[in-house]
Design a protein around this motif. Structure first.
Motif, short mmCIF file in Angstrom:
data_model
loop_
_atom_site.label_atom_id
_atom_site.label_comp_id
_atom_site.label_asym_id
_atom_site.label_seq_id
_atom_site.Cartn_x
_atom_site.Cartn_y
_atom_site.Cartn_z
N GLU A 118 28.18 22.33 -33.56
CA GLU A 118 27.67 23.04 -31.99
C GLU A 118 28.31 24.30 -32.52
OE1 GLU A 118 24.74 21.48 -30.72
OE2 GLU A 118 25.06 20.08 -31.91
N SER A 119 28.85 24.65 -32.28
CA SER A 119 29.63 26.07 -32.16
C SER A 119 29.62 26.44 -32.95
CB SER A 119 31.16 25.75 -32.20
OG SER A 119 32.20 25.12 -31.05
N LEU A 120 29.15 26.67 -33.69
CA LEU A 120 27.77 27.50 -35.02
C LEU A 120 26.85 27.52 -35.19
CD1 LEU A 120 29.82 25.78 -38.04
CD2 LEU A 120 30.00 28.02 -37.64
N ARG A 121 26.06 26.63 -34.02
CA ARG A 121 24.38 26.65 -34.04
C ARG A 121 24.26 27.26 -32.78
NH1 ARG A 121 23.90 21.65 -33.70
NH2 ARG A 121 22.50 21.47 -35.07
N GLY A 122 25.61 27.67 -32.22
CA GLY A 122 25.25 28.13 -30.86
C GLY A 122 25.83 29.60 -30.43
N LEU A 123 26.24 30.30 -31.19
CA LEU A 123 26.86 31.89 -31.97
C LEU A 123 26.08 32.88 -32.00
CD1 LEU A 123 29.36 31.66 -35.35
CD2 LEU A 123 29.88 32.03 -33.05
N GLY A 124 24.86 32.08 -31.62
CA GLY A 124 22.98 32.83 -32.08
C GLY A 124 22.99 33.35 -33.70
N HIS A 125 23.28 33.53 -34.50
CA HIS A 125 22.96 34.17 -35.72
C HIS A 125 22.28 33.03 -36.52
CE1 HIS A 125 26.57 36.48 -34.89
NE2 HIS A 125 26.91 35.90 -35.32
N TRP A 126 22.01 32.18 -36.57
CA TRP A 126 21.32 31.08 -37.34
C TRP A 126 20.37 30.68 -36.59
CZ3 TRP A 126 26.41 31.40 -37.42
CH2 TRP A 126 27.08 31.94 -39.13
N SER A 127 18.97 30.03 -37.38
CA SER A 127 18.05 28.86 -36.49
C SER A 127 18.65 27.82 -36.78
CB SER A 127 16.29 29.53 -37.47
OG SER A 127 16.99 28.86 -38.37
N ASP A 128 19.52 27.32 -37.38
CA ASP A 128 20.13 26.64 -37.11
C ASP A 128 20.86 25.74 -38.20
OD1 ASP A 128 20.66 23.29 -36.72
OD2 ASP A 128 18.61 21.94 -37.05
N VAL A 129 21.85 24.68 -38.59
CA VAL A 129 23.11 24.64 -39.21
C VAL A 129 23.14 23.61 -40.26
CG1 VAL A 129 24.65 25.73 -38.02
CG2 VAL A 129 24.73 23.07 -37.32
N LEU A 130 23.29 23.28 -41.61
CA LEU A 130 22.75 22.31 -42.25
C LEU A 130 24.59 21.68 -42.46
CD1 LEU A 130 20.86 20.77 -43.62
CD2 LEU A 130 20.35 22.15 -45.41
N ALA A 131 24.34 21.10 -42.95
CA ALA A 131 25.81 20.58 -43.58
C ALA A 131 24.82 19.77 -45.40
CB ALA A 131 26.48 19.04 -43.47
N LEU A 132 25.90 20.02 -46.46
CA LEU A 132 25.18 19.91 -47.40
C LEU A 132 26.90 19.47 -47.28
CD1 LEU A 132 24.62 22.91 -49.24
CD2 LEU A 132 23.14 21.24 -48.65
N TYR A 133 26.39 17.35 -47.68
CA TYR A 133 27.54 16.83 -48.37
C TYR A 133 27.39 16.18 -49.30
CZ TYR A 133 28.35 16.29 -43.67
OH TYR A 133 28.95 17.05 -42.06
#
Length: 205
Positions: A81-96
């Motif tokens: 959520e902190s990554l998402r809230g940095l304002g740089h990206w449209s969303d985050v995606l975890a590659l597992y």
């Protein structure tokens, strides 16, 4: 179709990636020129910044920004959520991977699962192209992720932001193999900083 993959790395003259003052403003201004659809980063890079992530003021999601895809085979990243809230990206995606440890039941982070024990980087890039319509992927790494992508012949273009300093000791950008590079562009900036763009055409036989 696999997207075009570019890696941009800040280095000293002797190939060190740490221990000197990187021209961060220049680095990220140049990075915007790629107009990437996906920023690909390794879990180690995120984990090194987790403490500062928690303290960063949250911003609105940048709808027109690239997707942040994090290679996290061991499910170590927690600050989604902190990554998402940095304002740089449209969303985050975890590659597992298939054998990635179980995630919290209440996790809402989008996932892309590929590979058995570790993320299959080749398939992951193919899926980013086919499922997320990614045309350009920028790799934000100077460590194991970049090395792995190079070894798999998955980097199409390499951009070095070379700073006029000799560090001597420190983490080096030091691939295990020798690669055939074709200079695509060279530009000098104030202070003697060079931006060197190379196309990679495979290993030196």
């Amino acid at each position: 179709m696999r997207p075009h993959v570019v890696a941009q790395v800040a280095v000293s003259v002797d190939g060190v990636t740490s221990g000197f003052a990187v021209d961060q403003a220049r680095f990220y201004a140049l990075a915007t020129l790629w107009q990437e659809d996906v920023t690909l980063i390794g879990a180690d890079t995120i984990l090194a910044e987790e403490h500062s992530l928690r303290a960063t003021q949250q911003r609105a999601v940048r709808a027109a920004g690239p997707l942040l895809a994090v290679v996290d085979s061991r499910a170590r990243v927690r600050e989604w959520e902190s990554l998402r809230g940095l304002g740089h990206w449209s969303d985050v995606l975890a590659l597992y991977a298939d054998q990635t440890p179980a995630r919290p039941l209440d996790s809402v982070t989008p996932e892309l699962v590929t590979g058995y024990d570790r993320v299959d980087l080749t398939e992951a890039l193919d899926l980013l192209g086919s499922q997320y319509d990614a045309k350009v992927v920028r790799v934000d790494s100077t460590g194991r992720l970049l090395t792995a992508l190079l070894e798999l012949d998955l980097i199409d273009e390499l951009a070095l932001l070379m700073h006029p300093v000799v560090v001597g000791n420190g983490q080096r950008w030091d691939p295990a193999e020798h690669y055939r590079l074709s200079l695509a562009n060279a530009e000098e900036f104030e202070g003697g900083v060079l931006w060197l763009r190379y196309c990679i055409s495979g290993l030196v036989e």
